[in-house]
Design a protein around this motif. Structure first.
Motif, short mmCIF file in Angstrom:
data_model
loop_
_atom_site.label_atom_id
_atom_site.label_comp_id
_atom_site.label_asym_id
_atom_site.label_seq_id
_atom_site.Cartn_x
_atom_site.Cartn_y
_atom_site.Cartn_z
N ASP A 129 0.95 -1.27 -0.18
CA ASP A 129 0.07 0.02 -0.07
C ASP A 129 0.96 1.31 0.04
O ASP A 129 2.08 1.15 0.39
CB ASP A 129 -1.15 0.10 1.26
N PRO A 130 0.30 2.37 -0.52
CA PRO A 130 1.17 3.55 -0.58
C PRO A 130 1.94 3.90 0.66
O PRO A 130 1.07 3.85 1.73
CB PRO A 130 0.24 4.60 -1.10
N ASP A 131 3.09 4.81 0.73
CA ASP A 131 3.53 5.16 1.69
C ASP A 131 3.27 6.64 1.95
O ASP A 131 2.97 7.50 0.92
CB ASP A 131 5.26 5.07 1.79
N GLY A 132 3.20 7.04 3.39
CA GLY A 132 2.69 8.83 3.44
C GLY A 132 3.89 9.62 3.18
O GLY A 132 5.01 9.12 3.39
N VAL A 133 3.79 10.71 2.76
CA VAL A 133 4.60 11.93 2.54
C VAL A 133 4.30 13.16 3.10
O VAL A 133 3.26 13.79 2.84
CB VAL A 133 4.87 12.04 0.98
N PRO A 134 4.89 13.72 4.03
CA PRO A 134 6.05 13.18 4.62
C PRO A 134 5.41 12.11 5.65
O PRO A 134 4.29 12.23 6.23
CB PRO A 134 6.58 14.24 5.07
N PHE A 135 6.23 11.05 6.11
CA PHE A 135 5.86 10.02 6.85
C PHE A 135 6.34 10.18 8.23
O PHE A 135 7.42 9.98 8.41
CB PHE A 135 5.95 8.58 6.47
N VAL A 136 5.54 10.78 9.11
CA VAL A 136 5.97 11.02 10.51
C VAL A 136 4.93 10.35 11.51
O VAL A 136 3.93 10.05 11.32
CB VAL A 136 6.27 12.58 10.80
N ALA A 137 5.41 10.19 12.68
CA ALA A 137 4.24 9.75 13.71
C ALA A 137 3.21 10.80 14.04
O ALA A 137 3.44 11.93 13.85
CB ALA A 137 5.09 9.64 15.09
N ASP A 138 2.10 10.01 13.94
CA ASP A 138 0.78 11.16 13.78
C ASP A 138 0.52 11.52 15.37
O ASP A 138 0.97 10.77 16.47
CB ASP A 138 -0.51 10.18 13.50
N THR A 139 -0.11 12.75 15.48
CA THR A 139 -0.63 13.22 16.73
C THR A 139 -2.22 13.32 16.50
O THR A 139 -2.79 14.33 15.75
CB THR A 139 -0.05 14.36 17.02
N PRO A 140 -3.05 12.79 17.29
CA PRO A 140 -2.83 11.69 18.34
C PRO A 140 -2.14 10.54 17.51
O PRO A 140 -2.81 10.15 16.42
CB PRO A 140 -4.09 11.40 18.80
N TRP A 162 10.78 5.50 -1.61
CA TRP A 162 11.52 6.29 -2.74
C TRP A 162 11.07 8.04 -2.40
O TRP A 162 12.23 8.59 -2.01
CB TRP A 162 10.84 6.20 -4.03
N GLY A 163 9.91 8.43 -2.34
CA GLY A 163 9.56 9.97 -2.05
C GLY A 163 10.26 10.47 -0.81
O GLY A 163 10.96 11.52 -0.68
N ASN A 164 10.20 9.54 0.09
CA ASN A 164 10.71 10.29 1.45
C ASN A 164 12.49 9.93 1.57
O ASN A 164 13.08 10.82 2.05
CB ASN A 164 10.33 9.41 2.74
N ALA A 165 12.83 8.89 1.01
CA ALA A 165 14.23 8.77 0.90
C ALA A 165 15.12 9.72 -0.01
O ALA A 165 15.94 10.11 0.43
CB ALA A 165 14.59 7.38 0.32
N VAL A 166 14.61 10.02 -1.01
CA VAL A 166 15.32 11.11 -1.95
C VAL A 166 15.03 12.71 -1.57
O VAL A 166 15.63 13.68 -2.28
CB VAL A 166 14.82 10.77 -3.40
N GLN A 167 13.89 12.81 -0.62
CA GLN A 167 13.42 14.09 -0.40
C GLN A 167 14.37 14.99 0.24
O GLN A 167 14.64 16.13 -0.07
CB GLN A 167 12.49 14.22 0.65
N PRO A 168 15.54 14.61 0.93
CA PRO A 168 16.72 15.36 1.52
C PRO A 168 17.44 15.96 0.42
O PRO A 168 18.26 17.04 0.59
CB PRO A 168 17.53 14.26 2.29
N TYR A 169 17.48 15.30 -0.98
CA TYR A 169 18.28 15.92 -2.04
C TYR A 169 17.42 17.21 -2.58
O TYR A 169 17.95 17.65 -3.55
CB TYR A 169 18.79 14.56 -3.12
N VAL A 170 16.21 17.23 -2.51
CA VAL A 170 15.04 18.03 -2.90
C VAL A 170 14.89 19.36 -2.07
O VAL A 170 14.65 20.44 -2.32
CB VAL A 170 13.74 17.60 -3.68
#
Length: 295
Positions: free
Chosen positions: A81-92, A110-118
């Motif tokens: 299933d798709p991965d969240g962007v950005p994927f962080v711990a949710d509140t709550p 992919w999207g989160n992994a290469v994001q530091p370069y963008v």
């Protein structure tokens, strides 16, 4: 008696002027619309180019190995299933994402992994994108981002040296059409990897035999909206990093067939949505890194 000068227009003159303005508007408005869409297309190509360049930089930092197309679940199995962007711990926090290990595992896709370069998640959205599907899950994402671009999931963990024709293998596409996902990144196609073990593309065997286990088969999420994102096509980036607009044969409807060497959709319906794709029984051949399009 001297006649006073006449000011204003007669009704006939006024109607002629209005008719001329209407004709000019009918001619120019489509031109303005086309120019506006061309500007959006250029913007989209620029966005795609930045993601492609970021992916190429990732390759250089990780021994010329393509990034993952999916994260992993808490139990270590692969998540198709798709991965969240950005994927962080949710509140709550909730049962799906409150595990730090789970969050970390999903951040490597992919999207989160290469994001530091963008360093800009907003570049995920094509300016021509219209319909974005939240999959009913956006409540689980703190800051949902609209994502128009999809990663070729068959490249997961694949070595760049193993790609037969990098300049012709799609790496990023607008594979959900004139739209995308809200809060999620997708891989299209994506590998089926049900076992908690390494997951990498495996070529289809003779006679369309699928190799058992992880990476032997793959799937597709499907289009959200029309395949024509810009004019008669969409933007592509390829495994060598270059980006261009690609024309699609969306006028080819069943039982017609497109050229399998040029696009992955075999035919479309009346709404320009895919009916069938070129498939070898296990994978969409247009996205396979070992397919030699020169043959």
């Amino acid at each position: 008696m001297k006649r006073l000068p006449r000011f204003g227009f007669t009704l006939i003159e006024l109607l002629v002027v209005i008719a001329i303005i209407a004709i000019l508007a009918a001619i120019l408005f489509p031109v303005f619309a086309q120019a506006r869409e061309k500007a959006r297309e250029s913007n989209c190509i620029s966005n795609n180019k930045q993601w492609a360049s970021a992916t190429m930089m990732y390759l250089q930092d990780y021994d010329e190995t393509f990034p993952l197309s999916m994260g992993r679940r808490n139990n270590g199995t692969w998540a198709t299933d798709p991965d969240g962007v950005p994927f962080v711990a949710d509140t709550p926090a909730n049962a799906r994402t409150n595990s730090a290990g789970y969050v970390a595992a999903r951040q490597v896709a992919w999207g989160n992994a290469v994001q530091p370069y963008v360093k800009n998640f907003q570049l995920f959205q094509c300016p021509s994108g219209g319909l974005f599907d939240d999959l009913g899950w956006t409540a689980w994402i703190n800051t949902p981002i609209n994502t128009s671009y999809s990663y070729n999931g068959l490249l997961q963990s694949y070595p760049l040296a193993g790609v037969v024709l990098p300049s012709e293998l799609p790496m990023l596409t607008e594979s959900m059409g004139r739209g995308g996902l809200k809060g999620w990144q997708s891989a299209n196609p994506f590998l089926f990897c049900p076992v908690n073990a390494a997951c990498i593309y495996k070529p289809t065997g003779a006679g369309g035999t699928c190799v058992p286990g992880n990476g032997g088969t793959s799937g597709w999420f499907g289009f959200v909206a029309t395949a024509n994102v810009h004019g008669q096509g969409m933007s592509y980036s390829y495994a060598d990093g270059h980006v261009k607009h690609k024309t699609l044969s969306t006028q080819v409807v069943s039982p017609g067939e497109t050229d399998p060497l040029k696009e992955w959709i075999a035919d479309y319906d009346k709404n320009q949505l895919p009916n069938n794709s070129w498939w070898d029984g296990c994978h969409q051949v247009f996205f396979t890194p070992d397919w030699d399009r020169r043959s």
